[in-house]
Each structure stands twice: as structure tokens, then as C-alpha cells.
Scaffold this motif. Structure first.
Motif, PDB file in Angstrom:
ATOM      1  N   MET A   1       0.014  -5.079  -4.241  1.00 38.74           N
ATOM      2  CA  MET A   1       0.663  -5.116  -2.924  1.00 38.74           C
ATOM      3  C   MET A   1       2.145  -4.796  -3.040  1.00 38.74           C
ATOM      4  N   ALA A   2       2.809  -5.437  -4.010  1.00 37.43           N
ATOM      5  CA  ALA A   2       4.260  -5.279  -4.136  1.00 37.43           C
ATOM      6  C   ALA A   2       4.649  -3.850  -4.474  1.00 37.43           C
ATOM      7  N   TYR A   3       3.819  -3.163  -5.264  1.00 38.20           N
ATOM      8  CA  TYR A   3       4.135  -1.794  -5.657  1.00 38.20           C
ATOM      9  C   TYR A   3       4.274  -0.900  -4.428  1.00 38.20           C
ATOM     10  N   TYR A   4       3.350  -1.025  -3.489  1.00 39.78           N
ATOM     11  CA  TYR A   4       3.371  -0.148  -2.312  1.00 39.78           C
ATOM     12  C   TYR A   4       4.370  -0.608  -1.255  1.00 39.78           C
ATOM     13  N   ILE A   5       4.471  -1.916  -1.033  1.00 39.16           N
ATOM     14  CA  ILE A   5       5.390  -2.404   0.004  1.00 39.16           C
ATOM     15  C   ILE A   5       6.838  -2.107  -0.365  1.00 39.16           C
TER      16      ILE A   5
ATOM     17  N   THR B   1      -0.656  -8.757   6.840  1.00 44.54           N
ATOM     18  CA  THR B   1      -1.280  -7.433   6.884  1.00 44.54           C
ATOM     19  C   THR B   1      -0.728  -6.610   8.041  1.00 44.54           C
ATOM     20  N   LEU B   2      -0.623  -7.234   9.200  1.00 46.14           N
ATOM     21  CA  LEU B   2      -0.104  -6.530  10.373  1.00 46.14           C
ATOM     22  C   LEU B   2       1.377  -6.183  10.200  1.00 46.14           C
TER      23      LEU B   2
ATOM     24  N   HIS C   1      12.182  -6.391   3.583  1.00 49.07           N
ATOM     25  CA  HIS C   1      12.892  -7.628   3.254  1.00 49.07           C
ATOM     26  C   HIS C   1      12.216  -8.850   3.880  1.00 49.07           C
ATOM     27  N   LEU C   2      11.721  -8.683   5.102  1.00 42.27           N
ATOM     28  CA  LEU C   2      10.989  -9.777   5.738  1.00 42.27           C
ATOM     29  C   LEU C   2       9.705 -10.084   4.977  1.00 42.27           C
ATOM     30  N   ALA C   3       9.039  -9.029   4.520  1.00 46.48           N
ATOM     31  CA  ALA C   3       7.805  -9.226   3.759  1.00 46.48           C
ATOM     32  C   ALA C   3       8.075 -10.000   2.477  1.00 46.48           C
ATOM     33  N   CYS C   4       9.176  -9.690   1.807  1.00 46.00           N
ATOM     34  CA  CYS C   4       9.536 -10.420   0.588  1.00 46.00           C
ATOM     35  C   CYS C   4       9.812 -11.887   0.895  1.00 46.00           C
TER      36      CYS C   4
ATOM     37  N   PHE D   1      -6.723  -7.470   0.081  1.00 46.68           N
ATOM     38  CA  PHE D   1      -6.536  -8.831  -0.436  1.00 46.68           C
ATOM     39  C   PHE D   1      -6.937  -9.864   0.610  1.00 46.68           C
ATOM     40  N   THR D   2      -6.576  -9.617   1.860  1.00 49.03           N
ATOM     41  CA  THR D   2      -6.929 -10.531   2.949  1.00 49.03           C
ATOM     42  C   THR D   2      -8.440 -10.602   3.114  1.00 49.03           C
TER      43      THR D   2
END
Length: 324
Positions: A188-192, A275-276, A141-144, A286-287
Motif C-alpha cells: 500500500m505504502a509503495y503506491y500511495i 480505501t475511499l 499526508h492525511l493518509a500517512c 487489503f480491506t
């Protein structure tokens, strides 16, 4: 080689002159403009050329002194160029053009929407039993939040902050740019947001660690925004004036003392933090790709500053202080 009928010296006399425009590839004569004033700009000559060739609007025209030379700037004045009483220019078609604002809005809206589709787990992405379910991991949720904040910021900057030195870019580039941004966002979104995603290590994914990376991300986002505002204030509305950027009263701009393109430095910091936080391989890739591309841009801009300004601060590096 400069084509002329009399002198190769810049025009310095009153009266009008002729302008001949040839195709840069075939050398065929496309147009002859009669009675062009010596103080006419290349931008005005483009407009005159457009009247005789409506399919080539000014934004898609490249006017040059030499078939393989650099494009002249719209603000260049005829009498200041090394041409004679009849000036010969070469034309290249840049292809269909699209405004930078449209490009930015398109390529930034995509990642925002795509990521949210994976976050809310809309149907046909994961197994049906996971449709519209939510992750039990708070880092997801934080990543989103961080990802959405980043692209909302970019969209708002495009609308209200950025001033573009070039109004358009080739239409074909939007497909390349959108493939890059939209594709990486989906990867990225698929895996996260995957139902089987778990933080990879209980030792690194602690509350303190995640809070620290989140703070680093927002710190860098504020820094990036501050640099964009500082760069905007260097250029008056409607102009293409270039000045040396210097630190302002805003502490986030003090990095200008050491770096030519701190907007890229802060951008890199944001994605390193992301990333971290997620510890997801597609994000790391991506980074890395973004860092390589931003380094290329930063080095180019750094060289441009050094070439244009003799008093450019010697301590500055392109993107990383004292390193790169």
C-alpha cells in the motif's frame, strides 16, 4: 474412549489418585504422576508433567481425554472429569510458543515503520532524485496520519487495554502474521507515496470528500477503541471469565444491540474510509481480505456466544447488522 482402572464416573471421594500421560500419536507412556489430589487442575498437572519433561513447558502442552479430542482447559478440575482412580490423558506438543503481547507488538510495529519509510522516501525505494522528497498531494499526508494513528492505537491497546484469554500462540504463526501485515503495508505504502501518485479523479478527491472520509476513519477508530475497552472491562485481571457484552453509557458501544463483534465492524469502516480516501487498489484488496478474515472470526465468536449463553440476544448478527 476413556481409560480407567475402576469407574468411569467422576472422582468424588477423598484421597489422591494416579495420572497417566500418553503420547497422543504413538500411545507411548510418557509419565505417571502418583498421588495427584482429586481437586488438582489441568494447569497443575501440566506443571507436574513439566518437571519430568522440562522441554515441554506448560504453554506448549495440549492435554486431552482422547488422542483426537479437544484440549482440556487449564482450569478444569480432575475430579470433575469422566476418569477413574487412575486417569489417562493424552499429550500433544503444540510447538514453541510466544506471548500474544510480543506477537501483537511485532506485527503492528512493522507496518508503522514500513509505511513511514515509504512516506519519507528513504533511499533505494524510489529513484535517487526522489530521496527524502515530499508529495505535493495533501491526501498523501492525511493518509500517512491515518495509517500511523491506526497502528499507534493498536500498539497502545496491546500494552494497556487488551486482556488475553490465551497467554501464548505457536511461534511459527508470528512469521505468517508478520508477512501479512508487513507485506500489505509495504504494498500500500509503495503506491500511495509514489512520486507519480495522483488522486485518480478530480471529481471524487475534493476537500469535502477527503475530509468526510477522514472523519469516518477517526469515528471508526474511536468506536473500535471503545469496544476494546468495553470487552476489557468484562474480564477481571488474571481471569478467563466470559460474559455477554452489552452496551454501556458510551454511545459507541450501542452497536452491541445489533452486532456480536462491533470491533470488527468499526475496523471494516476504518479501512473502507481509507480505501475511499486513497483510491488505491492495494488498499481495497487489503480491506477485502481483512473483511473476509474478520467475518470468519466474527461468525466463530457469534456461534460460541450462542452455544455458551442461552439468553444471548437473538437480534445480533456477527459483524454487519441484519446482513452478516
Amino acid at each position: 474412549v476413556y481409560h480407567h482402572t475402576s469407574s468411569i464416573f467422576p472422582l468424588n471421594y477423598p484421597g489422591s489418585s494416579g495420572v497417566e500421560i500418553l503420547d497422543a500419536k504413538t500411545k507411548d507412556k510418557l509419565c505417571f504422576l502418583d498421588k495427584v489430589e482429586p481437586n488438582a487442575t489441568i494447569g497443575e498437572i501440566k506443571s507436574m508433567f513439566h518437571k519430568s519433561h522440562p522441554q515441554w513447558y506448560p504453554a506448549r502442552q495440549s492435554i486431552r481425554l482422547d488422542p483426537k479430542g479437544k484440549s482440556l482447559k487449564d482450569e478444569d478440575v480432575l475430579q470433575h472429569l469422566p476418569v477413574g482412580t487412575t486417569a489417562t490423558f493424552y499429550f500433544r506438543d503444540l510447538g514453541a510458543q510466544i506471548s500474544w503481547v510480543t506477537v501483537f507488538l511485532t506485527e503492528y510495529t512493522g507496518p508503522l515503520v514500513i509505511y513511514l519509510m515509504f512516506y519519507f522516501r528513504v533511499p533505494f525505494i524510489y529513484a535517487p532524485k526522489y530521496d527524502f522528497t515530499t508529495s505535493k498531494h495533501w491526501v498523501v499526508h492525511l493518509a500517512c496520519m491515518c495509517h500511523s494513528f491506526h497502528y499507534v492505537k493498536r500498539l497502545l491497546e496491546t500494552l494497556f487495554v487488551h486482556r488475553f484469554s490465551h497467554g501464548t500462540m505457536p511461534l511459527r504463526n508470528i512469521f505468517k502474521n508478520c508477512t501479512y501485515y508487513w507485506g500489505f503495508a509495504a504494498w500500500m505504502a509503495y503506491y500511495i507515496n509514489h512520486p507519480l501518485y495522483t488522486p485518480p479523479s478530480k471529481y471524487t478527491c475534493t476537500y469535502v470528500f477527503i475530509d468526510t472520509t477522514q472523519c469516518a476513519i477517526f469515528f471508526c477508530q474511536i468506536g473500535n477503541f471503545s469496544i476494546h475497552v468495553a470487552l476489557r472491562n468484562l474480564r477481571p485481571p488474571g481471569s478467563k471469565t466470559r460474559k455477554i457484552p452489552y452496551p454501556t453509557k458510551n454511545p459507541f458501544t450501542w452497536i452491541f444491540l445489533l452486532v456480536s463483534c462491533p470491533n470488527y465492524t468499526y475496523e471494516l469502516g476504518s479501512w473502507l474510509g481509507f480505501t475511499l480516501m486513497t483510491q488505491c487498489l492495494p488498499v481495497a484488496f487489503f480491506t477485502l481480505v481483512g473483511f473476509i478474515q474478520m467475518t470468519v472470526w466474527a461468525k466463530g465468536k457469534h456461534r460460541s456466544y450462542l452455544k455458551e449463553f442461552r439468553d444471548y440476544p437473538p437480534l445480533r448478527s456477527p459483524i454487519l447488522p441484519f446482513i452478516l
